[in-house]
Scaffold this active site. Structure first.
Site, mmCIF file in Angstrom:
data_model
loop_
_atom_site.group_PDB
_atom_site.id
_atom_site.type_symbol
_atom_site.label_atom_id
_atom_site.label_comp_id
_atom_site.label_asym_id
_atom_site.label_seq_id
_atom_site.Cartn_x
_atom_site.Cartn_y
_atom_site.Cartn_z
ATOM 1 N N ASP A 15 0.821 -1.220 0.000
ATOM 2 C CA ASP A 15 0.000 0.000 0.000
ATOM 3 C C ASP A 15 0.852 1.266 0.000
ATOM 4 O O ASP A 15 0.460 2.286 0.571
ATOM 5 C CB ASP A 15 -0.961 0.016 1.205
ATOM 6 C CG ASP A 15 -1.712 -1.292 1.322
ATOM 7 O OD1 ASP A 15 -2.275 -1.727 0.315
ATOM 8 O OD2 ASP A 15 -1.692 -1.891 2.411
ATOM 9 N N LYS A 73 1.885 2.319 -5.062
ATOM 10 C CA LYS A 73 2.578 1.844 -6.269
ATOM 11 C C LYS A 73 1.781 2.145 -7.522
ATOM 12 O O LYS A 73 2.349 2.472 -8.561
ATOM 13 C CB LYS A 73 2.833 0.330 -6.171
ATOM 14 C CG LYS A 73 3.799 -0.044 -5.060
ATOM 15 C CD LYS A 73 4.066 -1.528 -5.028
ATOM 16 C CE LYS A 73 2.920 -2.357 -4.507
ATOM 17 N NZ LYS A 73 2.567 -2.138 -3.107
ATOM 18 N N GLY A 74 0.442 2.041 -7.433
ATOM 19 C CA GLY A 74 -0.409 2.224 -8.613
ATOM 20 C C GLY A 74 -0.171 3.564 -9.280
ATOM 21 O O GLY A 74 -0.096 3.666 -10.509
ATOM 22 N N GLY A 123 -4.654 -4.623 -4.403
ATOM 23 C CA GLY A 123 -5.780 -3.796 -4.849
ATOM 24 C C GLY A 123 -5.298 -2.410 -5.173
ATOM 25 O O GLY A 123 -4.497 -1.850 -4.429
ATOM 26 N N HIS A 124 -5.715 -1.888 -6.314
ATOM 27 C CA HIS A 124 -5.405 -0.496 -6.591
ATOM 28 C C HIS A 124 -6.638 0.190 -7.149
ATOM 29 O O HIS A 124 -7.435 -0.395 -7.869
ATOM 30 C CB HIS A 124 -4.183 -0.338 -7.502
ATOM 31 C CG HIS A 124 -4.189 -1.267 -8.671
ATOM 32 N ND1 HIS A 124 -3.432 -2.394 -8.701
ATOM 33 C CD2 HIS A 124 -4.863 -1.219 -9.821
ATOM 34 C CE1 HIS A 124 -3.648 -3.024 -9.839
ATOM 35 N NE2 HIS A 124 -4.509 -2.325 -10.542
ATOM 36 N N GLN A 150 1.931 -6.054 -3.092
ATOM 37 C CA GLN A 150 2.321 -6.117 -1.666
ATOM 38 C C GLN A 150 3.622 -5.331 -1.460
ATOM 39 O O GLN A 150 3.863 -4.382 -2.187
ATOM 40 C CB GLN A 150 2.459 -7.569 -1.191
ATOM 41 C CG GLN A 150 1.134 -8.312 -1.077
ATOM 42 C CD GLN A 150 0.677 -8.929 -2.373
ATOM 43 O OE1 GLN A 150 1.431 -9.598 -3.050
ATOM 44 N NE2 GLN A 150 -0.586 -8.735 -2.716
ATOM 45 N N PRO A 202 -9.063 -1.124 8.459
ATOM 46 C CA PRO A 202 -8.227 0.030 8.772
ATOM 47 C C PRO A 202 -6.760 -0.390 8.800
ATOM 48 O O PRO A 202 -6.435 -1.455 9.325
ATOM 49 C CB PRO A 202 -8.687 0.468 10.166
ATOM 50 C CG PRO A 202 -9.599 -0.582 10.661
ATOM 51 C CD PRO A 202 -9.974 -1.495 9.540
ATOM 52 N N GLY A 258 -0.125 14.295 -3.311
ATOM 53 C CA GLY A 258 -1.586 14.210 -3.324
ATOM 54 C C GLY A 258 -2.007 13.044 -4.187
ATOM 55 O O GLY A 258 -1.190 12.483 -4.916
#
Ligand code: IMP
Length: 436
Positions: free
Chosen positions: A19, A22-23, A46-47, A231, A311, A418
């Site tokens: 998380d 990376k996307g 997930g992205h 990951q 979370p 951002g």
């Protein structure tokens, strides 16, 4: 497209526990690539993409799919849930994304997440009680186990009903013993699984190729390949905080085994680190902020899992971990994301190492007990989301990034300020957007 002076084939990996954003960096680098390839993991990743103002979360399809000039490959090292992949293909097609020809290729050697893998993942987690790994329950671990135990089902088997039936007759008796006798769940039959597989195989067949041959041909033609890691380094089954890890190798070296492209054809490794640290699921996290400040970072940074909605645990930047990750991945370029989330804090802390050592200890228990040593640095109050140049950042913000550079031993080539595509500060030509 990459220029002659810049590296052509690039591996991109996360330097923390996943998380890292990376996307967004894939999106930047996809502009100069012809292929974006996933090489490990599955739909535990997930992205979030925004298509026509609408949010779309992808778990299997590589992030480059929205870039019209890019062809995406799901490599042999990935484990694929065919149901999830089809849902994603349908969602993309419904939004007008072209998936024809070779825009999305699925390796014939990738392993298939079968229904019993998902069930076993969930059963094992609940059996662990208070000692849960906190897996995503997508069947990732059981599928990799079967791969290594040589009883897996591959995409080529899914497309060949006779081969699939043969595999299932060999594998199911043991699976059913586990499911029924050990976990008290329902048994599967070969016929039921063949009926499950048939429509999935037909839907995926047009995308299935010899991905290794495809990548070699693209490489020989001089096409730029971006290898998209999922990951993060400390979820790696060898180098992570074992046993609180995922079941694949997440480090850059896996880009070779997971695609069939050799190490001499990799020209750069981009490491992504968040300006602070997060982790989903259980396991050691020395710089965790289990307090109001951690909750503040979670709120401002929208730190909730894209796959499970859980979370994320939040904490200070751990320079000792990232320094180790830089080495493990052979990182050549560094990107620092979500720096804007830290705006407004009076002071910040950076983890320098642990009481007894500079490097993270091997055992999860030892890392759990490790007390970090911190350096306190001044924060900045300004909103930095509008900043597009290095010099426009507040001096203390620049000093924070420069301190990280010294501690991890690499210059920061891209700073993300951002969530938007344009909300970046580019400091290395590698990260220059094609249209800027
Ligand atoms: P699994 O990959 O579902 O087996 O989960 C093993 C561990 O990896 C759990 O702690 C998950 O929360 C974590 N994990 C798996 N995928 C991701 C990811 O994409 N981002 C962050 N954590 C992940």
């Amino acid at each position: 497209m990459s220029s002659a002076s810049e590296p052509r084939n690039i591996v991109l990996t996360g330097l923390q526990w996943g998380d890292e954003g990376k996307g967004k960096v894939v999106d930047v680098l996809a502009c100069r690539s012809r292929l974006v390839v996933r090489f490990q993991g599955g739909n535990n990743a997930g992205h979030t993409l925004v298509v026509d103002g609408r949010q779309l979360i992808l778990h299997v399809v590589p992030s480059g799919i929205l870039n019209a000039g890019v062809s995406c490959v799901i490599g042999n090292g990935v484990v694929v849930d065919p149901e999830v992949l089809i849902i994603e293909l349908d969602a993309l097609a419904a939004r007008g994304v072209d998936l024809s020809g070779e825009r999305l290729i699925l390796s014939d050697q990738a392993h298939v997440i079968m229904p019993y893998h998902r069930t076993l993942d969930a059963c094992r987690e609940s059996a662990l009680g208070g000692k849960k790994i906190g897996t995503t329950k997508k069947g990732i671990g059981p599928t990799y186990e079967d791969k290594v135990a040589r009883r897996g089902v591959r995409v080529c088997d899914l497309l060949d009903e006779r081969a699939l039936a043969e595999r299932l007759y060999a594998v199911l008796p043991e699976k059913n013993r586990q499911l029924v006798d050990w976990y008290g769940d329902a048994a599967h039959t070969v016929d039921e699984l063949l009926s499950w597989a048939r429509p999935l195989a037909e839907r995926l067949r047009p995308h299935v190729r010899d991905s290794v041959g495809h990548l070699h041909a693209a490489n020989a033609a001089g096409q730029a390949i971006l290898f998209e890691g999922a990951q993060g380094t400390f979820l790696d089954v060898d180098h992570g905080t074992y046993p609180f890890v995922t079941s694949s190798n997440t480090v850059a070296g896996q880009a070779c085994a997971g695609t069939g492209v050799g190490p001499t054809d990799i020209h750069a490794v981009v490491g992504i680190a968040k300006a602070y640290t997060t982790r989903v699921g259980a396991g050691p996290f020395p710089t965790e902020l289990d307090d109001a400040l951690g909750a503040h970072i979670r709120d401002i940074g929208h730190e909730y899992g894209a796959t499970t909605g859980r979370p994320r645990r939040c904490g200070w930047f751990d320079a000792a971990l990232v320094r180790h990750a830089v080495r493990l991945n052979g990182t050549t370029h560094l990107a620092l994301t979500k720096l804007d989330v830290l705006s407004g804090l009076e002071t910040l802390q950076i983890g320098l190492g642990y009481e007894d050592s500079d490097a993270p200890p091997a055992g999860a228990e030892a890392l759990m007990a490790a007390r970090p040593r911190y350096e306190t640095v001044p924060g900045w109050q300004e909103d930095i989301r509008q900043c597009r140049t290095w010099d426009s950042l507040p001096p203390t913000c620049r000093a924070y990034v420069e301190r990280i550079e010294v501690l991890v031993g690499l210059p920061v080539g891209l700073v993300s300020v951002g969530p938007g595509r344009e909300e970046i500060i580019v400091r290395s030509p590698l990260f220059r957007l094609a249209d800027t």
